[in-house]
Design an enzyme around this catalytic site. Sequence first.
Site, mmCIF file in Angstrom:
data_model
loop_
_atom_site.group_PDB
_atom_site.id
_atom_site.type_symbol
_atom_site.label_atom_id
_atom_site.label_comp_id
_atom_site.label_asym_id
_atom_site.label_seq_id
_atom_site.Cartn_x
_atom_site.Cartn_y
_atom_site.Cartn_z
ATOM 1 N N ALA A 5 0.817 -1.215 0.000
ATOM 2 C CA ALA A 5 0.000 0.000 0.000
ATOM 3 C C ALA A 5 0.849 1.263 0.000
ATOM 4 C CB ALA A 5 -0.935 0.002 1.209
ATOM 5 N N VAL A 57 -3.986 9.637 -0.182
ATOM 6 C CA VAL A 57 -2.629 9.980 0.251
ATOM 7 C C VAL A 57 -1.570 9.092 -0.389
ATOM 8 C CG1 VAL A 57 -3.441 10.867 2.466
ATOM 9 C CG2 VAL A 57 -2.652 8.489 2.318
ATOM 10 N N LYS A 58 -1.986 8.106 -1.187
ATOM 11 C CA LYS A 58 -1.028 7.185 -1.787
ATOM 12 C C LYS A 58 -0.435 7.763 -3.071
ATOM 13 C CE LYS A 58 -1.639 3.911 1.294
ATOM 14 N NZ LYS A 58 -2.831 4.274 2.053
ATOM 15 N N HIS A 59 0.475 7.016 -3.690
ATOM 16 C CA HIS A 59 1.211 7.524 -4.854
ATOM 17 C C HIS A 59 0.305 7.768 -6.052
ATOM 18 C CE1 HIS A 59 4.247 5.774 -2.274
ATOM 19 N NE2 HIS A 59 5.148 6.491 -2.910
ATOM 20 N N HIS A 102 -5.800 5.024 -2.063
ATOM 21 C CA HIS A 102 -6.360 6.073 -1.209
ATOM 22 C C HIS A 102 -5.740 7.418 -1.608
ATOM 23 C CE1 HIS A 102 -6.619 8.502 2.509
ATOM 24 N NE2 HIS A 102 -7.717 7.832 2.757
#
Length: 395
Positions: free
Chosen positions: A168, A194-196, A192
């Site tokens: 994740a 906030v992910k890459h 999500h």
Amino acid sequence: MTKLAIDGGNPVRTAMLPYARQSIDDDDRRVVGEVLKSNWLTTGPKVKEFEEAVARYTGAAECVAVNTGTAALHAAVWAAGIGPGDEVIVPAISFVASANCVLYVGATPVFADISPDTLNLDPEDVKRKLTSRTKGILAVDFAGHPCDHDALRAIADEHGLIIIADAAHSLGATYKGRKVGTLQEITALSFHPVKHVTTGEGGMVLTDDADIAKRVRSFRHHGIDVDLHARHKTNSWEYDIVDLGFNYRLPDINCALGVSQLVKSDRWLERRRSIVATYHEALYGLPMLQLPEQRANGFSAWHLYVVRLNLEAITTSRSQVFAALRAENIGVNVHYIPIPWMTHYANLGYKRGQWPVAEGEYERVISLPIYPSMTDSDVSDVVTAVKKVLGAYSR
């Protein structure tokens, strides 16, 4: 000395800088708008397009999109054949979904300690936690730094275990020259915000095993044996429920956003690494801080920039440093509270004091902001605030 904002002084920034946030541009909005004008809002062509794009990016043979990263973990654990009576070794420090997914299938999470350098799962403690009931290992690439996947693989091969890579945090990272997504039998990703790469909410299961991929595709669609498109090709209305599945489908709206985001992911990864380089250079040598490490055998995706306070070098607690940095409008965070400390897990019988590295390091970690759309001025503000606060509390 400049007065801290928490004590009534002027903050470094006038508005809060979050620890992470999504980056959305006009191309993203355009492709989502095109889907809204199309005939398919879900289970349509954009789902397959996104799955194929991630397969090309990672090198995985099979990619199956689902609606959250947690759903990806749940589907992965289920597809691996893990169930009641089984044990799965998971790190004591991670987001709770890494352990919850084991409970979802009726199995038991067994928490192992972490390595003090990368805060990843410690292979030596994994060995100590093995029992006759151990069925698998769930390996989290904490903060974006790949685990010691080969050491874990050797343990798994010796004992006939399956490994699920919780990536994740680590899309785009590499381990010994190999891309995350193909390092273990099954990999779970999160999209999500906030992910890459974000799809709003979303996740994906990656594997080279066609049977596992088929099981996940059924699992995400209520356990149905054939999907809508297969029935359409044969002009059939018949289907069967072969397993108890869930509605974990990821709509075309989200997948279109994912396709657009993935094109930019390498550029964003370089920006993350640039921010890390600035932080390293500016904060190196401060006796109050231990900076995050990157092992020589891997390149982190730098989902998080987790520093650790040297508590013996400051006059206050981590809680006070956290509050002081927030008062300066630097949106620091803490990743993560040990999972066995959570009330639900305590009620299941997990006792504190069994994971000395995880529990000790938790007491001194703070995550500094890092995301691709941070400006150089934003990064400078973080550095200024960290030096201001730690300078005020230094011994």
